[in-house]
Design an enzyme around this catalytic site. Structure first.
Site, PDB file in Angstrom:
ATOM      1  N   ASP A  98      11.802 -66.883  55.930  1.00  0.00           N
ATOM      2  CA  ASP A  98      13.122 -68.251  55.325  1.00  0.00           C
ATOM      3  C   ASP A  98      12.451 -68.394  53.920  1.00  0.00           C
ATOM      4  OD1 ASP A  98      14.504 -69.607  56.207  1.00  0.00           O
ATOM      5  OD2 ASP A  98      13.656 -71.274  55.771  1.00  0.00           O
ATOM      6  N   TYR A 103      12.839 -74.211  47.060  1.00  0.00           N
ATOM      7  CA  TYR A 103      11.466 -74.129  47.126  1.00  0.00           C
ATOM      8  C   TYR A 103      10.520 -73.581  45.540  1.00  0.00           C
ATOM      9  CZ  TYR A 103      13.335 -73.714  51.876  1.00  0.00           C
ATOM     10  OH  TYR A 103      13.752 -74.231  52.922  1.00  0.00           O
ATOM     11  N   LYS A 132      18.290 -69.209  50.016  1.00  0.00           N
ATOM     12  CA  LYS A 132      19.770 -70.381  50.295  1.00  0.00           C
ATOM     13  C   LYS A 132      20.138 -70.773  48.796  1.00  0.00           C
ATOM     14  CE  LYS A 132      16.685 -72.264  53.973  1.00  0.00           C
ATOM     15  NZ  LYS A 132      16.077 -71.919  53.676  1.00  0.00           N
ATOM     16  N   HIS A 165      22.757 -74.249  51.884  1.00  0.00           N
ATOM     17  CA  HIS A 165      21.471 -74.874  52.019  1.00  0.00           C
ATOM     18  C   HIS A 165      22.783 -75.895  52.733  1.00  0.00           C
ATOM     19  CE1 HIS A 165      17.094 -75.429  50.755  1.00  0.00           C
ATOM     20  NE2 HIS A 165      17.035 -75.650  51.867  1.00  0.00           N
TER      21      HIS A 165
HETATM   22  N1  NAP Z   1      18.157 -75.482  55.645  1.00  0.00           N
HETATM   23  C1  NAP Z   1      16.832 -76.572  55.797  1.00  0.00           C
HETATM   24  O1  NAP Z   1      16.926 -78.032  54.932  1.00  0.00           O
HETATM   25  C2  NAP Z   1      15.276 -76.772  55.844  1.00  0.00           C
HETATM   26  C3  NAP Z   1      14.385 -77.827  56.223  1.00  0.00           C
HETATM   27  C4  NAP Z   1      12.690 -77.920  56.757  1.00  0.00           C
HETATM   28  C5  NAP Z   1      12.873 -76.979  56.503  1.00  0.00           C
HETATM   29  N2  NAP Z   1      13.506 -75.776  56.500  1.00  0.00           N
HETATM   30  C6  NAP Z   1      12.365 -74.218  56.616  1.00  0.00           C
HETATM   31  O2  NAP Z   1      12.122 -74.178  57.614  1.00  0.00           O
HETATM   32  C7  NAP Z   1      10.073 -73.909  57.866  1.00  0.00           C
HETATM   33  C8  NAP Z   1       9.902 -74.537  58.785  1.00  0.00           C
HETATM   34  O3  NAP Z   1      10.287 -76.181  58.689  1.00  0.00           O
HETATM   35  P1  NAP Z   1       8.734 -77.047  57.796  1.00  0.00           P
HETATM   36  O4  NAP Z   1       7.642 -75.896  57.262  1.00  0.00           O
HETATM   37  O5  NAP Z   1       9.743 -78.214  57.270  1.00  0.00           O
HETATM   38  O6  NAP Z   1       8.253 -77.892  59.689  1.00  0.00           O
HETATM   39  P2  NAP Z   1       6.855 -77.182  60.145  1.00  0.00           P
HETATM   40  O7  NAP Z   1       6.882 -75.704  60.928  1.00  0.00           O
HETATM   41  O8  NAP Z   1       8.031 -78.033  61.462  1.00  0.00           O
HETATM   42  O9  NAP Z   1       5.570 -77.436  59.825  1.00  0.00           O
HETATM   43  C9  NAP Z   1       4.841 -76.988  59.031  1.00  0.00           C
HETATM   44  C10 NAP Z   1       3.175 -77.555  58.766  1.00  0.00           C
HETATM   45  O10 NAP Z   1       3.362 -77.321  60.647  1.00  0.00           O
HETATM   46  C11 NAP Z   1       1.447 -76.683  60.474  1.00  0.00           C
HETATM   47  N3  NAP Z   1       1.388 -76.463  61.242  1.00  0.00           N
HETATM   48  C12 NAP Z   1       1.897 -75.115  61.409  1.00  0.00           C
HETATM   49  N4  NAP Z   1       1.292 -74.168  62.449  1.00  0.00           N
HETATM   50  C13 NAP Z   1       0.336 -75.162  62.918  1.00  0.00           C
HETATM   51  C14 NAP Z   1      -0.290 -75.002  64.547  1.00  0.00           C
HETATM   52  N5  NAP Z   1       0.006 -74.179  64.240  1.00  0.00           N
HETATM   53  N6  NAP Z   1      -0.906 -76.164  64.558  1.00  0.00           N
HETATM   54  C15 NAP Z   1      -0.915 -77.574  64.068  1.00  0.00           C
HETATM   55  N7  NAP Z   1       0.328 -77.225  62.610  1.00  0.00           N
HETATM   56  C16 NAP Z   1       0.436 -76.288  62.176  1.00  0.00           C
HETATM   57  C17 NAP Z   1       1.335 -76.829  59.216  1.00  0.00           C
HETATM   58  O11 NAP Z   1       0.494 -76.099  58.894  1.00  0.00           O
HETATM   59  P3  NAP Z   1      -0.534 -75.140  58.097  1.00  0.00           P
HETATM   60  O12 NAP Z   1       0.289 -74.740  56.623  1.00  0.00           O
HETATM   61  O13 NAP Z   1      -2.006 -75.986  57.514  1.00  0.00           O
HETATM   62  O14 NAP Z   1      -1.132 -74.797  59.490  1.00  0.00           O
HETATM   63  C18 NAP Z   1       2.872 -77.017  57.912  1.00  0.00           C
HETATM   64  O15 NAP Z   1       1.735 -78.099  57.668  1.00  0.00           O
HETATM   65  C19 NAP Z   1       9.790 -74.657  56.209  1.00  0.00           C
HETATM   66  O16 NAP Z   1       8.987 -73.644  55.746  1.00  0.00           O
HETATM   67  C20 NAP Z   1      10.893 -73.959  55.724  1.00  0.00           C
HETATM   68  O17 NAP Z   1      11.008 -72.178  55.873  1.00  0.00           O
HETATM   69  C21 NAP Z   1      15.053 -75.769  56.275  1.00  0.00           C
END
Ligand code: NAP
Length: 371
Positions: A98, A103, A132, A165
């Site tokens: 994604d 980004y 996006k 987005h």
């Molecule tokens: N469409 C939108 O508006 C939108 C908004 C937000 C996000 N997104 C997309 O969704 C993706 C995921 O969301 P997000 O990155 O905000 O939140 P997330 O995936 O819920 O959380 C990411 C965090 O979790 C940690 N993590 C990952 N696996 C882990 C595990 N097994 N145990 C403990 N910690 C863990 C990561 O740290 P480490 O890197 O240290 O593992 C990072 O700090 C984004 O990267 C992006 O591509 C889209």
């Protein structure tokens, strides 16, 4: 409804650092059988296990998407760190990525993808890449140019899915989205577009991307039920995806129902509760006592429990990680045949608080979510 087909990624011993083609391909059944016999589970359980690991979704467009993907947004990792993470993630076995122009790391990711292809780790056709368009590029000509720019950065001829987005049109800045958030100096508020561009105009441009082969599928992100209803009423190509924040604290019952009725797949972002990007008042979802208890009882990690909740609900999820252990455990979320049961799901469902981790305030003079 999710369908079960073992993807090639699981057929090539993908958890090991082995370039494709350097050894005889291993069938998914034999790969899993090896792991399963180690874990002393039956053949029947092994088949169920393969099915769960390999879940793919067929989109409205007819294309297929692995349900478990890899997020690439980070507020702390540099583009090169994220590029390296994508390379490692391909090696580990991720096939769904994604991305987004906002980004600001698509060029680094593109270099990593190019390296993966060059080294024979994976073929383009095995990957599902999403990007996006940012809200400063909603004018039709900018949608087209932004998509071309993304393709150039990612070193690709097409994306598998291209999303709007956010359901907002802001003042156009430039193709690099600089600044990312155009702000009125006197009020401090985000500057909305005055070009007269509606979501319908933007969607027509998205449809042209499909017509011209730049995107296989198109969709939206952060759209509410009523915004989707409006879009569906005039769309020539119905959106394949609505990417939204979704996890046990924000299960989005109504929006998911609306998506299901219209055969729009839900992709959950922030599935782990964004532990690396918390704001004041945010709980730590991964450390919630219910999540921790289930993890301990089932011999899983908290992350695996939360991702199994996503799979159980028939959702796609895109956890982000630049940590090798995390990305591995997230992908192999039930590697040893440990799966949470209906009591665990019921317990996780009680976590609902409508808590948003992402842009809950937005803070730039316009609220996106009404809750
Ligand atoms: N469409 C939108 O508006 C939108 C908004 C937000 C996000 N997104 C997309 O969704 C993706 C995921 O969301 P997000 O990155 O905000 O939140 P997330 O995936 O819920 O959380 C990411 C965090 O979790 C940690 N993590 C990952 N696996 C882990 C595990 N097994 N145990 C403990 N910690 C863990 C990561 O740290 P480490 O890197 O240290 O593992 C990072 O700090 C984004 O990267 C992006 O591509 C889209």
């Amino acid at each position: 409804m999710a369908e079960f087909t073992p993807p090639r990624s699981f057929a090539t011993g993908n958890l090991h650092d082995t370039p494709r083609g350097s050894q005889r391909p291993t069938s998914p059944a034999s790969t899993m059988r090896k792991e399963c016999s180690a874990a002393a589970v039956s053949e029947k359980a092994a088949i169920a296990l393969i099915s769960r690991l390999a879940v793919q979704m067929t989109l409205q467009s007819g294309y297929r998407m692995p349900a478990l993907g890899f997020g690439t947004y980070s507020n702390s990792d540099s583009p090169s760190v994220m590029g390296d993470a994508v390379y490692a993630a391909v090696k580990v076995g991720y096939r769904h990525f994604d991305c987004a122009e906002s980004y600001k790391n698509e060029a680094a990711i593109g270099s990593s993808l190019e390296r993966c292809f060059r080294e024979g780790l994976v073929e383009r056709s095995e990957l599902f890449i999403t990007s996006k368009v940012w809200q400063t590029n909603h004018d039709p000509e900018n949608v087209y140019a932004a998509c071309k720019n993304t393709l150039s950065n990612l070193n690709l001829t097409h994306v598998d899915c291209y999303l709007i987005h956010w359901p907002l049109a802001w003042e156009h800045t430039n193709l690099e989205c600089e600044p990312l958030i155009p702000t009125d100096g006197s009020t401090g508020c985000v500057t909305m577009s005055t070009s007269g561009c509606s979501i319908q105009d933007t969607w027509r441009a998205m449809e042209r991307l499909v017509d011209d082969g730049l995107a296989n599928s198109i969709g939206v992100s952060n759209f509410s039920s009523s915004q989707l209803a409006d879009l569906v009423s005039y769309a020539r190509i119905t959106p394949s995806i609505n990417q939204i924040e979704c996890h046990p604290m924000l299960p989005q019952h109504n929006l998911r129902k609306m998506c299901k009725i219209n055969n729009i797949k839900v992709v959950s972002y922030a599935p782990l509760g964004r532990p690396g990007n918390l704001h004041e008042g945010d709980p730590m979802l991964l450390q919630h006592p219910v999540v921790v208890r289930i993890a301990e009882e089932k011999g899983l990690t908290s992350g695996q429990v939360l991702l199994q909740w996503q799979m159980d609900k028939g959702l796609a999820a895109i956890p982000k990680s630049t940590n090798f252990e995390h990305m591995t455990e997230n992908l192999s979320l039930d590697k040893l045949g440990k799966w949470i049961d209906s009591n665990d799901i019921n317990a996780l469902d009680t976590l609902e608080t409508c808590h948003r981790f992402c842009n809950k305030k937005w803070n730039y003079g316009c609220l996106v979510f009404d809750d």
